[in-house]
Design a protein around this motif. Sequence first.
Motif, PDB file in Angstrom:
ATOM      1  N   THR A   5      41.951  42.089  67.177  1.00 22.24           N
ATOM      2  CA  THR A   5      42.472  40.754  66.904  1.00 22.24           C
ATOM      3  C   THR A   5      43.990  40.809  66.768  1.00 22.24           C
ATOM      4  OG1 THR A   5      40.427  40.180  65.792  1.00 22.24           O
ATOM      5  CG2 THR A   5      42.325  38.783  65.333  1.00 22.24           C
ATOM      6  N   VAL A  34      31.107  50.248  63.608  1.00 21.95           N
ATOM      7  CA  VAL A  34      30.717  49.327  64.677  1.00 21.95           C
ATOM      8  C   VAL A  34      30.044  50.149  65.765  1.00 21.95           C
ATOM      9  CG1 VAL A  34      31.615  47.766  66.462  1.00 21.95           C
ATOM     10  CG2 VAL A  34      32.619  47.750  64.168  1.00 21.95           C
ATOM     11  N   ASP A  35      28.994  49.626  66.359  1.00 20.44           N
ATOM     12  CA  ASP A  35      28.294  50.354  67.429  1.00 20.44           C
ATOM     13  C   ASP A  35      29.238  50.670  68.588  1.00 20.44           C
ATOM     14  OD1 ASP A  35      25.140  48.547  67.078  1.00 20.44           O
ATOM     15  OD2 ASP A  35      25.927  50.323  66.059  1.00 20.44           O
ATOM     16  N   PHE A  36      29.134  51.904  69.068  1.00 27.07           N
ATOM     17  CA  PHE A  36      30.004  52.390  70.137  1.00 27.07           C
ATOM     18  C   PHE A  36      29.485  51.932  71.503  1.00 27.07           C
ATOM     19  CE2 PHE A  36      32.993  55.145  72.078  1.00 27.07           C
ATOM     20  CZ  PHE A  36      32.381  55.952  73.032  1.00 27.07           C
ATOM     21  N   ASN A  37      30.336  51.311  72.280  1.00 30.10           N
ATOM     22  CA  ASN A  37      29.959  50.877  73.633  1.00 30.10           C
ATOM     23  C   ASN A  37      31.118  51.194  74.568  1.00 30.10           C
ATOM     24  OD1 ASN A  37      29.627  49.361  76.049  1.00 30.10           O
ATOM     25  ND2 ASN A  37      28.359  47.852  75.005  1.00 30.10           N
ATOM     26  N   PHE A  40      32.395  48.476  77.019  1.00 28.74           N
ATOM     27  CA  PHE A  40      33.196  47.441  76.368  1.00 28.74           C
ATOM     28  C   PHE A  40      34.638  47.917  76.234  1.00 28.74           C
ATOM     29  CE2 PHE A  40      34.118  43.893  73.709  1.00 28.74           C
ATOM     30  CZ  PHE A  40      34.939  44.352  72.678  1.00 28.74           C
TER      31      PHE A  40
ATOM     32  N   THR B  44      32.031  38.994  77.630  1.00 29.90           N
ATOM     33  CA  THR B  44      32.614  40.027  76.771  1.00 29.90           C
ATOM     34  C   THR B  44      33.306  39.395  75.570  1.00 29.90           C
ATOM     35  OG1 THR B  44      32.955  41.422  78.700  1.00 29.90           O
ATOM     36  CG2 THR B  44      34.166  42.024  76.725  1.00 29.90           C
ATOM     37  N   VAL B  45      34.196  38.425  75.834  1.00 26.94           N
ATOM     38  CA  VAL B  45      34.896  37.750  74.748  1.00 26.94           C
ATOM     39  C   VAL B  45      34.339  36.342  74.599  1.00 26.94           C
ATOM     40  CG1 VAL B  45      37.127  36.909  73.914  1.00 26.94           C
ATOM     41  CG2 VAL B  45      36.995  39.091  75.142  1.00 26.94           C
ATOM     42  N   GLU B  67      28.923  44.079  69.427  1.00 26.36           N
ATOM     43  CA  GLU B  67      29.755  44.963  70.242  1.00 26.36           C
ATOM     44  C   GLU B  67      28.935  46.009  70.983  1.00 26.36           C
ATOM     45  OE1 GLU B  67      30.206  44.338  67.081  1.00 26.36           O
ATOM     46  OE2 GLU B  67      31.955  43.016  67.105  1.00 26.36           O
ATOM     47  N   GLY B  68      27.875  46.478  70.332  1.00 23.41           N
ATOM     48  CA  GLY B  68      27.012  47.477  70.975  1.00 23.41           C
ATOM     49  C   GLY B  68      26.431  46.947  72.282  1.00 23.41           C
ATOM     50  N   ASP B  69      26.247  45.632  72.334  1.00 19.03           N
ATOM     51  CA  ASP B  69      25.729  44.988  73.539  1.00 19.03           C
ATOM     52  C   ASP B  69      26.858  44.468  74.424  1.00 19.03           C
ATOM     53  OD1 ASP B  69      23.420  43.752  71.222  1.00 19.03           O
ATOM     54  OD2 ASP B  69      22.925  45.205  72.804  1.00 19.03           O
ATOM     55  N   GLY B  70      28.082  44.719  74.003  1.00 19.02           N
ATOM     56  CA  GLY B  70      29.227  44.345  74.836  1.00 19.02           C
ATOM     57  C   GLY B  70      29.818  42.979  74.551  1.00 19.02           C
ATOM     58  N   HIS B  72      31.989  40.346  71.955  1.00 14.01           N
ATOM     59  CA  HIS B  72      32.933  40.280  70.840  1.00 14.01           C
ATOM     60  C   HIS B  72      33.226  38.814  70.559  1.00 14.01           C
ATOM     61  CE1 HIS B  72      36.150  41.983  68.335  1.00 14.01           C
ATOM     62  NE2 HIS B  72      36.748  40.846  68.602  1.00 14.01           N
ATOM     63  N   PHE B  74      35.214  35.573  68.456  1.00 15.96           N
ATOM     64  CA  PHE B  74      36.295  34.996  67.660  1.00 15.96           C
ATOM     65  C   PHE B  74      35.849  33.611  67.210  1.00 15.96           C
ATOM     66  CE2 PHE B  74      39.723  37.933  68.384  1.00 15.96           C
ATOM     67  CZ  PHE B  74      39.569  38.417  69.667  1.00 15.96           C
ATOM     68  N   HIS B  96      28.898  39.783  62.869  1.00 12.93           N
ATOM     69  CA  HIS B  96      30.351  39.756  62.686  1.00 12.93           C
ATOM     70  C   HIS B  96      31.059  38.957  63.770  1.00 12.93           C
ATOM     71  CE1 HIS B  96      34.239  41.239  61.214  1.00 12.93           C
ATOM     72  NE2 HIS B  96      34.589  41.230  62.483  1.00 12.93           N
ATOM     73  N   GLU B  98      35.366  37.744  64.418  1.00 12.06           N
ATOM     74  CA  GLU B  98      36.723  37.745  63.881  1.00 12.06           C
ATOM     75  C   GLU B  98      37.097  36.288  63.618  1.00 12.06           C
ATOM     76  OE1 GLU B  98      39.262  40.698  63.613  1.00 12.06           O
ATOM     77  OE2 GLU B  98      37.221  41.037  62.900  1.00 12.06           O
TER      78      GLU B  98
END
Lengths: 122, 253
Positions: A5, A34-37, A40, B44-45, B67-70, B72, B74, B96, B98
Amino acid sequence: MRLLTHNMLSSNIKGVTNGFPLLIEAEKFIEKTVDFNPDFLKNMYPKIEWKALVSAATSMGYNQLPEEVEPSMLESEEFLKKFHHALLELHLEEGALICPETGRRFAVIKGIPNMLLHEDEV
Amino acid sequence: MPSRIAQIKLVSGHPEVYEPCDDSFALVDALLADRINLLEHRPTVCMEVGCGSGYVITSLATMLGQEGDGHHYFATDINLHVVRVTHETLKAHGVHAEVICDNVASGLERRLEGMVDLMVVNPPYVPTPEDEVNIDGIAAAWAGEENGRTIIDKILLIADKLLSERGWLYMVTLTANNPFQICGIMRDKGYASRIVVQRSTEEESLHVIKFWRDADVQGEGKEPTSTNKTPSASVMNSLLSQLPRLPFWSSGS
């Protein structure tokens, strides 16, 4: 507030030509898993301002990021894990983001940055 | 069976924060109905502008994954109480996003340009006299000026800047906002549109519209200028042709 961010925030004050990156004043920061990808991360990498991420991470006590990135590093899990940690797992809970041009402080409280501008800044 | 959307009993409240209502539910239902497409689309975003209680962003993060699934997320809102409530709602559901206190996305606009793959908006849209717009507190949640369009039009401009080439926008509108005109404006910017949910209650008719960039739409000629700004015949036909197929095209839902 994650450093991802922070890497996407800039000072939008009227008249400011270079409001990025915001300087970080870190009073309290934490780490959250946080899960690692890797996909991403590889997706996001081209849009990240690397130097800003490195200095932001340093201000949060994390010095493991290389100053520069070679393309081959993106295939290294070791590098990606450090990138992942800095980008997503470091959280600024309390502090401020500071406009590099005007010094104006944007407070970060309970992890939430307040980017609202005053009437005369719009 | 795990819940795919936010649970009302876990949604935080505050006197200054707009509670989830018909419009929030309509937006979440639209996203839920499109869930398979959304998962295949792999945004993704993702971003919500005007997050209120956090009901919508929480539902979105729950139904698509993190995030694990790609993915993110806001979420922004102009009201500081709101963003804190959204934060609590997200936490209560173990997801989660942001969260940023901001006027639409002023702090993110420059860096996030062309990066948002999915945007969802439930804007303030109730027509009000001009002096009520941009006031503080909960009234900001529903004050939209004249036909309710000031903030909607501003959000559309910013959405056009933030959305990626494959970006999708879901927006809630009232009939009073003139959704056909909104679609016409977006068509001129190169977006195709589709009404994905329509609800009529005693007080208002809601439409959730999905927008996406479409090269074919962009290729068509501009609308002939007219003083009364009616939408083009093809936009009208495209939208009207979808209405009889909607199962809830009647009062109630």
